[in-house]
Scaffold this motif. Structure first.
Motif, PDB file in Angstrom:
ATOM      1  N   ARG A  23     -37.263 -13.973 -31.473  1.00  0.00           N
ATOM      2  CA  ARG A  23     -38.122 -15.020 -30.944  1.00  0.00           C
ATOM      3  C   ARG A  23     -38.642 -15.896 -32.069  1.00  0.00           C
ATOM      4  O   ARG A  23     -39.000 -15.407 -33.147  1.00  0.00           O
ATOM      5  N   LEU A  24     -38.648 -17.190 -31.848  1.00  0.00           N
ATOM      6  CA  LEU A  24     -39.172 -18.113 -32.847  1.00  0.00           C
ATOM      7  C   LEU A  24     -40.686 -18.026 -32.949  1.00  0.00           C
ATOM      8  O   LEU A  24     -41.262 -18.176 -34.017  1.00  0.00           O
ATOM      9  N   HIS A  25     -41.344 -17.823 -31.818  1.00  0.00           N
ATOM     10  CA  HIS A  25     -42.805 -17.761 -31.770  1.00  0.00           C
ATOM     11  C   HIS A  25     -43.210 -16.463 -31.075  1.00  0.00           C
ATOM     12  O   HIS A  25     -43.494 -16.460 -29.863  1.00  0.00           O
ATOM     13  N   PRO A  26     -43.293 -15.348 -31.818  1.00  0.00           N
ATOM     14  CA  PRO A  26     -43.613 -14.066 -31.175  1.00  0.00           C
ATOM     15  C   PRO A  26     -45.034 -14.003 -30.630  1.00  0.00           C
ATOM     16  O   PRO A  26     -45.327 -13.187 -29.764  1.00  0.00           O
ATOM     17  N   GLU A  27     -45.903 -14.894 -31.093  1.00  0.00           N
ATOM     18  CA  GLU A  27     -47.291 -14.860 -30.614  1.00  0.00           C
ATOM     19  C   GLU A  27     -47.443 -15.421 -29.195  1.00  0.00           C
ATOM     20  O   GLU A  27     -48.433 -15.161 -28.519  1.00  0.00           O
ATOM     21  N   LYS A  28     -46.459 -16.186 -28.724  1.00  0.00           N
ATOM     22  CA  LYS A  28     -46.539 -16.766 -27.382  1.00  0.00           C
ATOM     23  C   LYS A  28     -46.035 -15.774 -26.350  1.00  0.00           C
ATOM     24  O   LYS A  28     -45.045 -15.092 -26.575  1.00  0.00           O
ATOM     25  N   PRO A  29     -46.703 -15.697 -25.185  1.00  0.00           N
ATOM     26  CA  PRO A  29     -46.235 -14.781 -24.133  1.00  0.00           C
ATOM     27  C   PRO A  29     -44.894 -15.249 -23.586  1.00  0.00           C
ATOM     28  O   PRO A  29     -44.583 -16.438 -23.578  1.00  0.00           O
ATOM     29  N   PHE A  30     -44.113 -14.316 -23.093  1.00  0.00           N
ATOM     30  CA  PHE A  30     -42.758 -14.619 -22.630  1.00  0.00           C
ATOM     31  C   PHE A  30     -42.563 -14.085 -21.213  1.00  0.00           C
ATOM     32  O   PHE A  30     -42.951 -12.966 -20.892  1.00  0.00           O
ATOM     33  N   HIS A  31     -41.969 -14.912 -20.384  1.00  0.00           N
ATOM     34  CA  HIS A  31     -41.540 -14.479 -19.057  1.00  0.00           C
ATOM     35  C   HIS A  31     -40.264 -15.252 -18.729  1.00  0.00           C
ATOM     36  O   HIS A  31     -40.200 -16.462 -18.945  1.00  0.00           O
ATOM     37  N   PRO A  32     -39.219 -14.585 -18.208  1.00  0.00           N
ATOM     38  CA  PRO A  32     -37.950 -15.282 -17.936  1.00  0.00           C
ATOM     39  C   PRO A  32     -38.086 -16.470 -17.002  1.00  0.00           C
ATOM     40  O   PRO A  32     -37.351 -17.436 -17.103  1.00  0.00           O
ATOM     41  N   ASP A  33     -39.049 -16.420 -16.087  1.00  0.00           N
ATOM     42  CA  ASP A  33     -39.197 -17.525 -15.132  1.00  0.00           C
ATOM     43  C   ASP A  33     -39.639 -18.819 -15.806  1.00  0.00           C
ATOM     44  O   ASP A  33     -39.493 -19.896 -15.248  1.00  0.00           O
ATOM     45  N   ASP A  34     -40.192 -18.699 -17.007  1.00  0.00           N
ATOM     46  CA  ASP A  34     -40.643 -19.893 -17.712  1.00  0.00           C
ATOM     47  C   ASP A  34     -39.481 -20.742 -18.217  1.00  0.00           C
ATOM     48  O   ASP A  34     -39.676 -21.883 -18.610  1.00  0.00           O
ATOM     49  N   PHE A  35     -38.272 -20.203 -18.222  1.00  0.00           N
ATOM     50  CA  PHE A  35     -37.142 -20.907 -18.806  1.00  0.00           C
ATOM     51  C   PHE A  35     -36.076 -21.278 -17.790  1.00  0.00           C
ATOM     52  O   PHE A  35     -34.945 -21.546 -18.153  1.00  0.00           O
ATOM     53  N   VAL A  36     -36.420 -21.303 -16.523  1.00  0.00           N
ATOM     54  CA  VAL A  36     -35.467 -21.701 -15.490  1.00  0.00           C
ATOM     55  C   VAL A  36     -35.378 -23.216 -15.500  1.00  0.00           C
ATOM     56  O   VAL A  36     -36.393 -23.909 -15.467  1.00  0.00           O
ATOM     57  N   THR A  37     -34.169 -23.703 -15.595  1.00  0.00           N
ATOM     58  CA  THR A  37     -34.002 -25.155 -15.581  1.00  0.00           C
ATOM     59  C   THR A  37     -33.983 -25.634 -14.144  1.00  0.00           C
ATOM     60  O   THR A  37     -33.390 -25.005 -13.274  1.00  0.00           O
ATOM     61  N   THR A  38     -34.651 -26.721 -13.909  1.00  0.00           N
ATOM     62  CA  THR A  38     -34.659 -27.321 -12.581  1.00  0.00           C
ATOM     63  C   THR A  38     -34.083 -28.714 -12.684  1.00  0.00           C
ATOM     64  O   THR A  38     -34.257 -29.387 -13.696  1.00  0.00           O
ATOM     65  N   PRO A  39     -33.381 -29.160 -11.650  1.00  0.00           N
ATOM     66  CA  PRO A  39     -32.840 -30.517 -11.714  1.00  0.00           C
ATOM     67  C   PRO A  39     -33.962 -31.535 -11.766  1.00  0.00           C
ATOM     68  O   PRO A  39     -35.000 -31.365 -11.133  1.00  0.00           O
ATOM     69  N   ALA A  40     -33.741 -32.567 -12.555  1.00  0.00           N
ATOM     70  CA  ALA A  40     -34.731 -33.636 -12.679  1.00  0.00           C
ATOM     71  C   ALA A  40     -34.809 -34.407 -11.365  1.00  0.00           C
ATOM     72  O   ALA A  40     -33.804 -34.553 -10.666  1.00  0.00           O
ATOM     73  N   PRO A  41     -35.989 -34.891 -10.993  1.00  0.00           N
ATOM     74  CA  PRO A  41     -36.076 -35.672  -9.761  1.00  0.00           C
ATOM     75  C   PRO A  41     -35.268 -36.952  -9.893  1.00  0.00           C
ATOM     76  O   PRO A  41     -35.185 -37.544 -10.967  1.00  0.00           O
ATOM     77  N   LYS A  42     -34.662 -37.350  -8.796  1.00  0.00           N
ATOM     78  CA  LYS A  42     -33.843 -38.568  -8.802  1.00  0.00           C
ATOM     79  C   LYS A  42     -34.742 -39.788  -8.942  1.00  0.00           C
ATOM     80  O   LYS A  42     -35.754 -39.902  -8.246  1.00  0.00           O
ATOM     81  N   PRO A  43     -34.401 -40.715  -9.851  1.00  0.00           N
ATOM     82  CA  PRO A  43     -35.223 -41.920  -9.981  1.00  0.00           C
ATOM     83  C   PRO A  43     -35.044 -42.807  -8.762  1.00  0.00           C
ATOM     84  O   PRO A  43     -33.958 -42.913  -8.211  1.00  0.00           O
ATOM     85  N   ARG A  44     -36.121 -43.412  -8.350  1.00  0.00           N
ATOM     86  CA  ARG A  44     -36.058 -44.314  -7.198  1.00  0.00           C
ATOM     87  C   ARG A  44     -35.526 -45.655  -7.657  1.00  0.00           C
ATOM     88  O   ARG A  44     -35.920 -46.165  -8.690  1.00  0.00           O
ATOM     89  N   LEU A  45     -34.628 -46.204  -6.873  1.00  0.00           N
ATOM     90  CA  LEU A  45     -34.115 -47.532  -7.173  1.00  0.00           C
ATOM     91  C   LEU A  45     -35.199 -48.545  -6.878  1.00  0.00           C
ATOM     92  O   LEU A  45     -36.009 -48.368  -5.974  1.00  0.00           O
ATOM     93  N   LYS A  46     -35.186 -49.635  -7.621  1.00  0.00           N
ATOM     94  CA  LYS A  46     -36.231 -50.626  -7.396  1.00  0.00           C
ATOM     95  C   LYS A  46     -36.002 -51.425  -6.122  1.00  0.00           C
ATOM     96  O   LYS A  46     -36.890 -52.102  -5.645  1.00  0.00           O
ATOM     97  N   HIS A  47     -34.801 -51.329  -5.555  1.00  0.00           N
ATOM     98  CA  HIS A  47     -34.490 -52.058  -4.333  1.00  0.00           C
ATOM     99  C   HIS A  47     -34.363 -51.095  -3.154  1.00  0.00           C
ATOM    100  O   HIS A  47     -33.387 -51.108  -2.434  1.00  0.00           O
ATOM    101  N   THR A  48     -35.335 -50.214  -2.966  1.00  0.00           N
ATOM    102  CA  THR A  48     -35.286 -49.296  -1.837  1.00  0.00           C
ATOM    103  C   THR A  48     -36.560 -49.432  -1.035  1.00  0.00           C
ATOM    104  O   THR A  48     -37.586 -49.890  -1.525  1.00  0.00           O
ATOM    105  N   PHE A  49     -36.486 -49.014   0.193  1.00  0.00           N
ATOM    106  CA  PHE A  49     -37.674 -48.923   1.006  1.00  0.00           C
ATOM    107  C   PHE A  49     -37.467 -47.781   1.987  1.00  0.00           C
ATOM    108  O   PHE A  49     -36.366 -47.295   2.179  1.00  0.00           O
ATOM    109  N   GLU A  50     -38.550 -47.334   2.569  1.00  0.00           N
ATOM    110  CA  GLU A  50     -38.486 -46.213   3.492  1.00  0.00           C
ATOM    111  C   GLU A  50     -38.283 -46.731   4.915  1.00  0.00           C
ATOM    112  O   GLU A  50     -38.934 -47.663   5.353  1.00  0.00           O
ATOM    113  N   VAL A  51     -37.360 -46.118   5.634  1.00  0.00           N
ATOM    114  CA  VAL A  51     -37.102 -46.473   7.021  1.00  0.00           C
ATOM    115  C   VAL A  51     -37.466 -45.278   7.870  1.00  0.00           C
ATOM    116  O   VAL A  51     -37.025 -44.166   7.600  1.00  0.00           O
TER     117      VAL A  51
END
Length: 196
Positions: A23-51
């Motif tokens: 570990r690079l930083h042994p003083e920091k607590p560790f849990h596997p769930d902290d390192f799960v990658t999640t997909p980034a939210p999709k950026p909204r197009l500037k030419h969209t509207f809600e229907v």
């Protein structure tokens, strides 16, 4: 967006990897769930509207759908501000100005059309021409059963973009859809800057 939990097999694999590394930083607590990658939210197009699914005001019970309102290529070219002389622009749009050169891109692929367009525009400008015509065609309806959608009129959509990028952007003053007598929706007038 909420993070998903690791499946047991993923957590076991992660623990095996984590146990074999320092570990690079042994003083920091560790849990596997902290390192799960999640997909980034999709950026909204500037030419969209809600229907809303039904008429009326949106509510929590009615689903909404995002609609892409990116303007068509014809609208994009039409709404460009006029950079050239207004009187000459009006004459050009009416088909009263005769193009001094013509490039026909019918039947060309994108990788052949782009260099041909670049050579033609730069050559025309070096010869002192001001108005040239670039014929792209309107495009064919393709009835192939391909899972990948093919854009209708690929060259027709691509040529204005190429003209707005270097090295052509420094040479081109105005791009406009041609008059019917010069090709209409399947051609573009390209008005060039004076050579300095």
């Amino acid at each position: 967006m909420t993070r998903r939990k690791l499946r047991p097999d993923e957590e076991e694999l992660w623990r095996k990897v984590a146990d074999r590394t320092d570990r690079l930083h042994p003083e920091k607590p560790f849990h596997p769930d902290d390192f799960v990658t999640t997909p980034a939210p999709k950026p909204r197009l500037k030419h969209t509207f809600e229907v809303t699914a039904a008429l009326g005001k949106p509510s929590a019970s009615r689903p909404t759908t995002a609609v892409n309102l990116t303007p068509s290529i014809v609208d994009q070219v039409t709404t460009q501000p006029v950079q050239m002389d207004r009187k000459a622009f009006t004459q050009m749009k009416r088909g009263k100005l005769k193009p001094e050169g013509k490039l026909d891109l019918h039947g060309m692929t994108l990788d052949r059309a782009h260099p041909a367009l670049t050579r033609f525009i730069l050559s025309a400008q070096s010869q002192g021409k001001r108005l040239v015509l670039v014929v792209t065609g309107k495009g064919k309806n393709r009835d192939d059963d391909s899972p990948i959608p093919v854009r209708f009129g690929v060259l027709r959509h691509q040529v204005p973009q190429w003209l707005s990028m270097p090295p052509l952007s420094s040479v081109v003053l105005q791009v406009s859809q041609a008059n019917v007598r010069h090709g209409g929706g399947g051609a573009y007038y390209v008005y060039l800057r004076r050579q300095r």
